[in-house]
Design a protein around this motif. Sequence first.
Motif, PDB file in Angstrom:
ATOM      1  N   GLU C  45      -6.889  14.728 -28.731  1.00 51.71           N
ATOM      2  CA  GLU C  45      -5.818  13.731 -28.377  1.00 51.71           C
ATOM      3  C   GLU C  45      -6.409  12.943 -27.272  1.00 51.71           C
ATOM      4  OE1 GLU C  45      -3.252  13.553 -30.258  1.00 51.71           O
ATOM      5  OE2 GLU C  45      -1.753  12.162 -29.192  1.00 51.71           O
ATOM      6  N   GLU C  48      -9.043  10.334 -28.241  1.00 55.61           N
ATOM      7  CA  GLU C  48      -8.595   9.365 -28.939  1.00 55.61           C
ATOM      8  C   GLU C  48      -7.932   8.196 -28.005  1.00 55.61           C
ATOM      9  OE1 GLU C  48      -6.345  10.960 -32.236  1.00 55.61           O
ATOM     10  OE2 GLU C  48      -8.240  11.993 -33.073  1.00 55.61           O
ATOM     11  N   PRO C  53      -7.046   1.365 -28.226  1.00 50.79           N
ATOM     12  CA  PRO C  53      -6.395   0.032 -27.549  1.00 50.79           C
ATOM     13  C   PRO C  53      -5.403   0.449 -26.535  1.00 50.79           C
ATOM     14  CG  PRO C  53      -5.386   0.564 -29.808  1.00 50.79           C
ATOM     15  CD  PRO C  53      -6.486   1.231 -29.573  1.00 50.79           C
ATOM     16  N   GLY C  54      -5.569   0.017 -25.517  1.00 51.53           N
ATOM     17  CA  GLY C  54      -4.600   0.038 -24.706  1.00 51.53           C
ATOM     18  C   GLY C  54      -4.878   0.927 -23.555  1.00 51.53           C
ATOM     19  N   SER C 171       3.111  20.719 -25.897  1.00 53.50           N
ATOM     20  CA  SER C 171       2.331  20.968 -27.272  1.00 53.50           C
ATOM     21  C   SER C 171       0.904  20.599 -26.811  1.00 53.50           C
ATOM     22  CB  SER C 171       2.628  20.367 -28.418  1.00 53.50           C
ATOM     23  OG  SER C 171       2.534  18.907 -28.137  1.00 53.50           O
ATOM     24  N   ARG C 173      -1.040  18.666 -28.066  1.00 51.46           N
ATOM     25  CA  ARG C 173      -1.346  17.182 -28.191  1.00 51.46           C
ATOM     26  C   ARG C 173      -0.745  16.443 -27.064  1.00 51.46           C
ATOM     27  NH1 ARG C 173      -2.917  15.525 -33.968  1.00 51.46           N
ATOM     28  NH2 ARG C 173      -3.403  13.599 -32.816  1.00 51.46           N
ATOM     29  N   ALA C 174       0.644  16.834 -26.763  1.00 51.83           N
ATOM     30  CA  ALA C 174       1.383  16.351 -25.504  1.00 51.83           C
ATOM     31  C   ALA C 174       0.256  16.417 -24.429  1.00 51.83           C
ATOM     32  CB  ALA C 174       2.575  17.041 -25.070  1.00 51.83           C
ATOM     33  N   GLU C 177      -2.207  13.906 -24.083  1.00 48.77           N
ATOM     34  CA  GLU C 177      -1.683  12.636 -23.825  1.00 48.77           C
ATOM     35  C   GLU C 177      -1.209  12.554 -22.241  1.00 48.77           C
ATOM     36  OE1 GLU C 177       2.281  10.216 -25.322  1.00 48.77           O
ATOM     37  OE2 GLU C 177       1.901  12.238 -25.768  1.00 48.77           O
ATOM     38  N   SER C 186      -2.283   5.422 -15.026  1.00 46.40           N
ATOM     39  CA  SER C 186      -1.435   4.164 -15.126  1.00 46.40           C
ATOM     40  C   SER C 186      -0.221   4.230 -14.165  1.00 46.40           C
ATOM     41  CB  SER C 186      -1.023   4.179 -16.573  1.00 46.40           C
ATOM     42  OG  SER C 186      -0.122   5.508 -17.020  1.00 46.40           O
TER      43      SER C 186
END
Lengths: 459, 530, 395
Positions: C45, C48, C53-54, C171, C173-174, C177, C186
Amino acid sequence: MTSSENFVHPYIPNSVPSVRQAMLEEIGAASIEDFYADIPAGIRLHRPLDLPAPLRSEAELTRHMEELLARNTSTRQVLSFLGSGCYQHHVPAVVDEVVNRSEFLTAYAGEPYEDHGRFQALWEYQSMMAELLDVEVVNVPVYDGFQAAGTALRMAGRVTGRRRVLVATAIDADKLSRIRDYVRPDHDVTVVPVDPETGSADLDALHQELAAGDTAAVYADAPSALGIVDSSLPRLAELAHGAGALYVVGCNPLTLGVLAPPSAYGADIACGDIQPLGIHQSFGGGNAGFIATRDEERLVAEYPSRLFGLAPTSVEGEYGFGDVAHERTSFALREEGKEWVGTAAALHGIGAGVYLALMGPRGMREIGDTILAHTAYARQCLAQVPGIEVPYGDALHFADFTVRYTGGRTAAEIRADLKERGIYGSVPTGEHEAAFCVTEVHSKADIDRLAAALEEIVK
Amino acid sequence: MTAHHAPAPVSPEDARIAPKPRLRRFQQASWDEKLIFELGSPGERGVLVPAPDPSIAPVEIPPTLRRAAPPALPEMSQQQVLRHYLRLSQENLGADLNIDVGQGTCTMKYSPKVNDQFVRDPRIAALHPLQDEDTVQGVLGIIHSLELLLKEISGMDRVSLQPAAGSAAIYTNVAMIRAYFAARGELEQRDEVITTIFSHPSNAACAKTAGFKVITLHPDADGYPDIEALKAAVGPRTAALLITNPEDTGIYNPRIEEFVRIVHEAGGLCSYDQANANGILGITRAREAGFDLCHFNLHKTFSTPHACGGPAAGACAVREELAPYLPRPTVEFDGERYRLDDDRPESIGKMRPFYGVVPNLVRAYAWIMSLGAEGLRSAAETAVLNNNYLLHKVRQIPGVSVPYAQGRPRVEQVRYSWQKLHEDTGLHSEDIGLRAADFGTHYWTSHHPYLVPEPMTLEPTESYTRDDLDEYAAILAEIAREAYESPDTVRTAPHRSTIHRVRPETLDDPATWAVSWRAYRRKILGGAAR
Amino acid sequence: MVNPVAGLGGRVGLGGTDGQERRHRALALGARPLAGERAAAALRELRELRAGPGAGAGAGALGGAVAGPGGGRPGAEPEVVTAAGAMGADSVAAAGLTARVVYAPGAEDETSAEDTLAAVRAVVAEGVDLLLLAGGDGTARDVLTALGGAHCPVLGVPTGVKMHSAVFGVSPRAAGEVAAAWLARSGSVRLRDAEVMDRDEDELRAGRVASRLYGWLPVPDVPVRVQQRKTGSTAGAPEAVGGIAAEVAERVGDGLLALGPGSTTRAVAAALGADVSLTGVDVLALRPGRPAEVVLRDAGEDALLAAGPCWIALSPIGGQGFLLGRGNQQISPRVLRAAGGRERLLVVCTEQKLASLGGRPLLLDTGDEALDAELAGHLPVITGRRRTSLYRLTT
């Protein structure tokens, strides 16, 4: 029990019995009643609503509405000199064309992607208002100018942490009532009476009130409820700031092509109503409010309403929009009661933006000059009518002004007689005092006609 | 032009058009439209203004009040302004164009075009609110009649149509509650208002703005408001319960009467937030449930358009005991003539400069009159049928769950959860919603804080056809399939919308946020554009 | 930083996997190690999102882990340092990333808590921006021990059976992230102090199941930024700590306030003008209109009893809701009774944090059943200025 079994209405496609049946079968429900299983019988309405028989066809409805509309006489059919918070200005056709587009009229709370148009139009409205007001921050419209004033004063209260609000110029009684109600939990409102001779702020009295301390804000209206643009507006800023208070000014944005914006003479927060900017009167249904400040974090943090900001997207060079200072309230040290954000008056913001774009700097200057000239001319004309006094000498007036009747007849009687002559005007502000209003839609002949009619009536 | 050859004969097969795909190949307009400040040229005019008669002298403005430099507004010709805004309108997805069932709690129904015609008539649009009553009998009659209609629809005794919107109506009800206790000398003592976490946040926010302390009840395990929590919350300090029913979960609280009784026994008032009234019109009313006050959103339940977020309209309905406190003026009718009554000493005052958002009152009146009792009931039943039909379709989509009240029907809307899909794919509900834009629709998640994780709130209303609902469910199913099979498609959506994902960091930083063109020039362009 | 055996016990009904013996039994019963798989999911995750993008510019060095000096280009692959084999390198490879191995355990198939400690120290010594740990409560405790007070942002990839600690993503994936957002730096990502909880072995031996608070670790806090706003939404989702502080100040007036440990209470103290520790119980003197003053730092039960009558402000542990009896044992039944029980107890918590309990009640376990019964029931939680939520408190 389904009472609406065979009532197929153009607005309700799935009211067709066969469609209903097919849908129920697919869900596996016996009847629509199944879905109301959680509503106890004890609180059901066990009879049909007692409403008039429906006007089922559009033709019948239109005819019924026409009968009702025929009982109204609009300001297009007569000569109207009514103002006092709702103004008769020309609404350019392009404004109506845009706000009646169904993409705008029927949209609501989409994201900045599929509703990019709404966000850009409102950001441009904010931007054009910012140019007019000479500030960097203007909000998405709130309900009306009353609400904007109430919120602006609460913002000032949160910034200063103080309790008192002083009103320095003549204020509309309804507006005062609304502000009082709205700030009541946190603020006391004291009206400092204006000088009865000049109609302008009483600086000595204000000075004394400020000396008592604990003042969050000094509030002034430009123009005031009397229609006066007070020459001491800049002086009020000095007094307010000298006492550590903020200076909040309610203004009519239509004046700002020619008159200095509040920020130019020291206002920390400007607020007001954008109805004059291309929004129909609609019996008082066309109001919408704005709040404007410098781009200072402590002020921005106190806006309860939405602020749209321009931001880059994931595609190089592309821009989009979003809510600024999303976690705005987390900056605020003082959590003494925020307000709320709700559905307010966004479309009026889009309309006002179209209006400002059509007018441009020259249109705004010309309309300001025209209205100032018409107001001065109307005051002169009426002052020459025997039985009418026009108070407050040469104070600068914009659109609204007041007169006094010295001939014994009341403002209400005179209003009724004017109406018989096809003229709306003379809104009573006292038994023998009344308000009139002129704008760019009036001609010299209209004003002369008003003066002539009053000459016959006033006596 | 003369043909030299007869064209070859065409068979019916050759002329057949391919059937439309199951899902639209939607593409939203993207005009690359500049900001309005980048358009036009100095000297261009969009509209001309009347000049005063030459005999009228111009006014001298004192130097301190004179504007120093003209405002830097755009200078554009008329068609250029029109074109700019029409392009922006095409970059906006209105309810008329999309299957707008995704803005749960907003009750996006069809706003009949004929009603728009009425309010554009000068005999509404060009009425001034201070005209003599004789000249506005028509509009006063509409307002008064609408009050009577809503009186019957709510079962209450008096109605005010002054509030500008739903939240304004909630605030108005709170202000009346405050006035009621002040008049009884109990305001010092009764300074607490109780609401639920699933009631619309304006209930808490308005109560707080009005000076009350707010107590919020969390739901029980089934998602119903927790009656034990209510019992613990009420007491001699209770001023009122402000509660939505059904809440935005779509769950109707069957013990609502008991809630009302508990609060009444403690000496408090009960105010019913009827923003979600659409599914229960003619089925159950505030009166039968025992409430003292309620409010409606006319832009939701009674079909007036949402206008990008207002103007809307609100209605407050109260029992007789609270009528003295209604906003002034009220509209009265003596059987012959309508008049405005401003002489109401106990009134909470004006909530708005004049009498409400009249164009929307006219629209709501016309809508109710075109449906009647049977039509309102049909609207409610069809909305609930549509909702349960969509529920049946959506709950079959992989990754979706429907928290709370298992096996119970829902009324007007449902709050779904994409939590499973999130756990499986890492995608958020917001991602799914943004991908929906690529299919020409959208949805809303939930108010904050998210009690239902990864929420999605759908409210179909009665306005949509069965095909519309099938299409909407198919769109969600397609996005769920993509989420599992090609998550990046969803993660980077939208692709066919006007713009791409906004990078929000600049919006939270005082150094870079730009609320206006001039702030953008100063902070971002650094004066380069000057 | 993977604890290869975390979560082994879950599928075979053994609870956690602390201790060699239990691990052998688990493996014998056919448990399959999931930690490596889950760590790889988180890393995928992360990769990716960094490539997509971003993806913001910014360096990342993942220790166990991520990141490092270097990066700086949008889409740059994070620099990863980790331990060998199942302790990290395998998962990194499975996620398609490359890592520098800075520690190898003595025996690949028999990693121990000592290996965890040594690996964490080796990775942190590389100066990483973020330490990703894949494991459960035990692993989080090991990291706490290994860091020994050194500052290093940490994030847990949930793989264990019991995860009472608040350091884990919801999780795998979280977690990936959140890691990506943190490494991209950010604007909206801050650190929060998250509780490290684990089962209390002493209690266990006495036959009681109870968890204990062992300390705090700094964890990236990524608020979900939601554009959507509609009728009734307040502006933003305020961290209402300022409002909570104002409410607490009003209730206490002129008096003493004992603050339980935790990040919410510490933020409240900061808003009142005092700087207190995160782990101890401190006593503040509040005076209207003046900054609060710390009169007792890290007070034990006796000191609290000696301090005289005071108000007590507590915040539940994020994610699992313990209010009393975990990490704040100094606030003992005697202290609570002396203060005046329920009347003087101020529970503080943001609405967001309450919502994150997912409807689970607040928990208490003072060790005094009578007191527990007295305190249990619906109690007002201060969520902001003049705002409370009535929330259930149970044993």
